[in-house]
Design a protein around this motif. Structure first.
Motif, PDB file in Angstrom:
ATOM      1  N   GLU A   1      -6.844  -9.295  12.148  1.00 54.63           N
ATOM      2  CA  GLU A   1      -6.262  -9.482  10.812  1.00 54.63           C
ATOM      3  C   GLU A   1      -5.874 -10.947  10.601  1.00 54.63           C
ATOM      4  O   GLU A   1      -6.120 -11.509   9.538  1.00 54.63           O
ATOM      5  CB  GLU A   1      -5.057  -8.564  10.628  1.00 54.63           C
ATOM      6  CG  GLU A   1      -5.432  -7.105  10.522  1.00 54.63           C
ATOM      7  CD  GLU A   1      -4.249  -6.171  10.653  1.00 54.63           C
ATOM      8  OE1 GLU A   1      -4.311  -5.079  10.054  1.00 54.63           O
ATOM      9  OE2 GLU A   1      -3.257  -6.517  11.337  1.00 54.63           O
TER      10      GLU A   1
ATOM     11  N   LYS B   1     -12.084  -8.247   2.190  1.00 52.30           N
ATOM     12  CA  LYS B   1     -11.257  -7.088   1.831  1.00 52.30           C
ATOM     13  C   LYS B   1     -11.719  -5.842   2.579  1.00 52.30           C
ATOM     14  O   LYS B   1     -10.891  -5.076   3.093  1.00 52.30           O
ATOM     15  CB  LYS B   1     -11.293  -6.841   0.322  1.00 52.30           C
ATOM     16  CG  LYS B   1     -10.508  -7.861  -0.479  1.00 52.30           C
ATOM     17  CD  LYS B   1     -10.595  -7.565  -1.960  1.00 52.30           C
ATOM     18  CE  LYS B   1      -9.893  -8.627  -2.777  1.00 52.30           C
ATOM     19  NZ  LYS B   1     -10.018  -8.386  -4.232  1.00 52.30           N
ATOM     20  N   GLN B   2     -13.020  -5.660   2.674  1.00 50.28           N
ATOM     21  CA  GLN B   2     -13.541  -4.491   3.394  1.00 50.28           C
ATOM     22  C   GLN B   2     -13.174  -4.560   4.877  1.00 50.28           C
ATOM     23  O   GLN B   2     -12.847  -3.535   5.490  1.00 50.28           O
ATOM     24  CB  GLN B   2     -15.056  -4.376   3.215  1.00 50.28           C
ATOM     25  CG  GLN B   2     -15.492  -4.028   1.803  1.00 50.28           C
ATOM     26  CD  GLN B   2     -14.835  -2.767   1.268  1.00 50.28           C
ATOM     27  OE1 GLN B   2     -14.713  -1.767   1.959  1.00 50.28           O
ATOM     28  NE2 GLN B   2     -14.382  -2.820   0.021  1.00 50.28           N
TER      29      GLN B   2
ATOM     30  N   PHE C   1      -9.541  -3.549   5.082  1.00 47.70           N
ATOM     31  CA  PHE C   1      -9.386  -2.098   4.912  1.00 47.70           C
ATOM     32  C   PHE C   1      -9.748  -1.377   6.214  1.00 47.70           C
ATOM     33  O   PHE C   1      -9.059  -0.448   6.637  1.00 47.70           O
ATOM     34  CB  PHE C   1     -10.251  -1.567   3.766  1.00 47.70           C
ATOM     35  CG  PHE C   1      -9.884  -2.113   2.417  1.00 47.70           C
ATOM     36  CD1 PHE C   1      -8.581  -2.447   2.086  1.00 47.70           C
ATOM     37  CD2 PHE C   1     -10.866  -2.294   1.450  1.00 47.70           C
ATOM     38  CE1 PHE C   1      -8.250  -2.949   0.830  1.00 47.70           C
ATOM     39  CE2 PHE C   1     -10.549  -2.789   0.197  1.00 47.70           C
ATOM     40  CZ  PHE C   1      -9.239  -3.121  -0.123  1.00 47.70           C
TER      41      PHE C   1
ATOM     42  N   TRP D   1      -7.035  -1.900   8.801  1.00 46.88           N
ATOM     43  CA  TRP D   1      -5.866  -1.082   8.463  1.00 46.88           C
ATOM     44  C   TRP D   1      -6.084   0.374   8.886  1.00 46.88           C
ATOM     45  O   TRP D   1      -5.216   0.986   9.496  1.00 46.88           O
ATOM     46  CB  TRP D   1      -5.600  -1.161   6.965  1.00 46.88           C
ATOM     47  CG  TRP D   1      -4.345  -0.443   6.552  1.00 46.88           C
ATOM     48  CD1 TRP D   1      -4.216   0.875   6.212  1.00 46.88           C
ATOM     49  CD2 TRP D   1      -3.048  -1.006   6.463  1.00 46.88           C
ATOM     50  NE1 TRP D   1      -2.923   1.162   5.904  1.00 46.88           N
ATOM     51  CE2 TRP D   1      -2.176   0.027   6.049  1.00 46.88           C
ATOM     52  CE3 TRP D   1      -2.525  -2.287   6.679  1.00 46.88           C
ATOM     53  CZ2 TRP D   1      -0.816  -0.183   5.852  1.00 46.88           C
ATOM     54  CZ3 TRP D   1      -1.169  -2.483   6.471  1.00 46.88           C
ATOM     55  CH2 TRP D   1      -0.336  -1.444   6.063  1.00 46.88           C
ATOM     56  N   LYS D   2      -7.246   0.882   8.553  1.00 43.73           N
ATOM     57  CA  LYS D   2      -7.513   2.302   8.801  1.00 43.73           C
ATOM     58  C   LYS D   2      -7.776   2.613  10.271  1.00 43.73           C
ATOM     59  O   LYS D   2      -7.589   3.747  10.704  1.00 43.73           O
ATOM     60  CB  LYS D   2      -8.680   2.764   7.934  1.00 43.73           C
ATOM     61  CG  LYS D   2      -8.302   2.757   6.455  1.00 43.73           C
ATOM     62  CD  LYS D   2      -9.458   3.022   5.539  1.00 43.73           C
ATOM     63  CE  LYS D   2      -8.982   2.930   4.083  1.00 43.73           C
ATOM     64  NZ  LYS D   2     -10.055   2.989   3.130  1.00 43.73           N
TER      65      LYS D   2
ATOM     66  N   SER E   1      -3.924   3.722  -0.476  1.00 47.66           N
ATOM     67  CA  SER E   1      -5.033   3.311  -1.338  1.00 47.66           C
ATOM     68  C   SER E   1      -5.360   1.844  -1.049  1.00 47.66           C
ATOM     69  O   SER E   1      -4.565   1.123  -0.440  1.00 47.66           O
ATOM     70  CB  SER E   1      -4.647   3.488  -2.807  1.00 47.66           C
ATOM     71  OG  SER E   1      -3.675   2.526  -3.180  1.00 47.66           O
ATOM     72  N   ASP E   2      -6.518   1.399  -1.517  1.00 51.75           N
ATOM     73  CA  ASP E   2      -6.926   0.010  -1.302  1.00 51.75           C
ATOM     74  C   ASP E   2      -5.900  -0.968  -1.881  1.00 51.75           C
ATOM     75  O   ASP E   2      -5.576  -1.978  -1.253  1.00 51.75           O
ATOM     76  CB  ASP E   2      -8.305  -0.244  -1.911  1.00 51.75           C
ATOM     77  CG  ASP E   2      -9.413   0.451  -1.135  1.00 51.75           C
ATOM     78  OD1 ASP E   2      -9.133   0.999  -0.046  1.00 51.75           O
ATOM     79  OD2 ASP E   2     -10.561   0.442  -1.620  1.00 51.75           O
TER      80      ASP E   2
ATOM     81  N   ILE F   1      -2.889  -1.153   0.341  1.00 52.40           N
ATOM     82  CA  ILE F   1      -3.206  -1.896   1.563  1.00 52.40           C
ATOM     83  C   ILE F   1      -3.140  -3.393   1.291  1.00 52.40           C
ATOM     84  O   ILE F   1      -2.572  -4.163   2.070  1.00 52.40           O
ATOM     85  CB  ILE F   1      -4.578  -1.484   2.131  1.00 52.40           C
ATOM     86  CG1 ILE F   1      -4.504  -0.048   2.652  1.00 52.40           C
ATOM     87  CG2 ILE F   1      -5.034  -2.443   3.232  1.00 52.40           C
ATOM     88  CD1 ILE F   1      -5.846   0.550   3.045  1.00 52.40           C
ATOM     89  N   LEU F   2      -3.709  -3.831   0.173  1.00 47.31           N
ATOM     90  CA  LEU F   2      -3.654  -5.256  -0.176  1.00 47.31           C
ATOM     91  C   LEU F   2      -2.211  -5.708  -0.380  1.00 47.31           C
ATOM     92  O   LEU F   2      -1.840  -6.817   0.027  1.00 47.31           O
ATOM     93  CB  LEU F   2      -4.500  -5.540  -1.417  1.00 47.31           C
ATOM     94  CG  LEU F   2      -6.011  -5.401  -1.232  1.00 47.31           C
ATOM     95  CD1 LEU F   2      -6.733  -5.659  -2.549  1.00 47.31           C
ATOM     96  CD2 LEU F   2      -6.533  -6.318  -0.140  1.00 47.31           C
TER      97      LEU F   2
ATOM     98  N   TYR G   1      -0.695  -6.181   2.982  1.00 48.33           N
ATOM     99  CA  TYR G   1      -1.132  -7.440   3.588  1.00 48.33           C
ATOM    100  C   TYR G   1      -0.431  -8.630   2.946  1.00 48.33           C
ATOM    101  O   TYR G   1      -0.171  -9.630   3.614  1.00 48.33           O
ATOM    102  CB  TYR G   1      -2.652  -7.595   3.530  1.00 48.33           C
ATOM    103  CG  TYR G   1      -3.344  -6.876   4.658  1.00 48.33           C
ATOM    104  CD1 TYR G   1      -3.128  -7.241   5.982  1.00 48.33           C
ATOM    105  CD2 TYR G   1      -4.210  -5.818   4.413  1.00 48.33           C
ATOM    106  CE1 TYR G   1      -3.748  -6.578   7.023  1.00 48.33           C
ATOM    107  CE2 TYR G   1      -4.846  -5.149   5.449  1.00 48.33           C
ATOM    108  CZ  TYR G   1      -4.601  -5.531   6.755  1.00 48.33           C
ATOM    109  OH  TYR G   1      -5.211  -4.877   7.796  1.00 48.33           O
TER     110      TYR G   1
END
Length: 110
Positions: A5, A62-63, A66, A69-70, A80-81, A84-85, A88
């Motif tokens: 990250e 971003k992907q 994600f 994170w997951k 949700s996306d 998550i943003l 971050y």
């Protein structure tokens, strides 16, 4: 924040950290004067720029975030996306405060 990250967010963290030299100095001074606090007044000045920088990341980055994170260990709450943003964004702020704390302790001439 994991090593991956940090690698993905390296440029974003640097952009947020160095976007305004005066605010950076104020945050360092606040940390130096008051020690550890759960929230610093000047850290909120970094939130808007952190939010903008996160939203301007490439779709590929971003992907990657994600996926990080997951797939985190221990598992993080699935969000949700957009959430998550936002998470971050807060992690970037924590990193900025951490860097400011280190810098405050190294500063000799205020």
């Amino acid at each position: 924040m994991t090593r991956n990250e940090k690698k993905i967010l390296k440029t974003a963290i640097n952009t947020v950290t160095h976007h305004n030299k005066n605010i950076w100095w104020e945050l360092k001074r606040e940390i130096f004067d008051h020690g550890f606090q759960p929230h610093y007044y000047w850290q909120s000045e970094f939130e808007n720029i952190a939010h903008r920088v996160i939203n301007k990341l490439s779709d590929a980055d971003k992907q990657l975030l994600f996926a990080e994170w997951k797939n985190a260990k221990p598992p993080r709450t699935v969000k949700s996306d957009e959430e998550i943003l936002n998470a971050y964004t807060q992690l970037i702020i924590e990193e900025v405060v951490s860097r400011a704390s280190v810098a405050a302790n190294r500063t000799e001439n205020w």
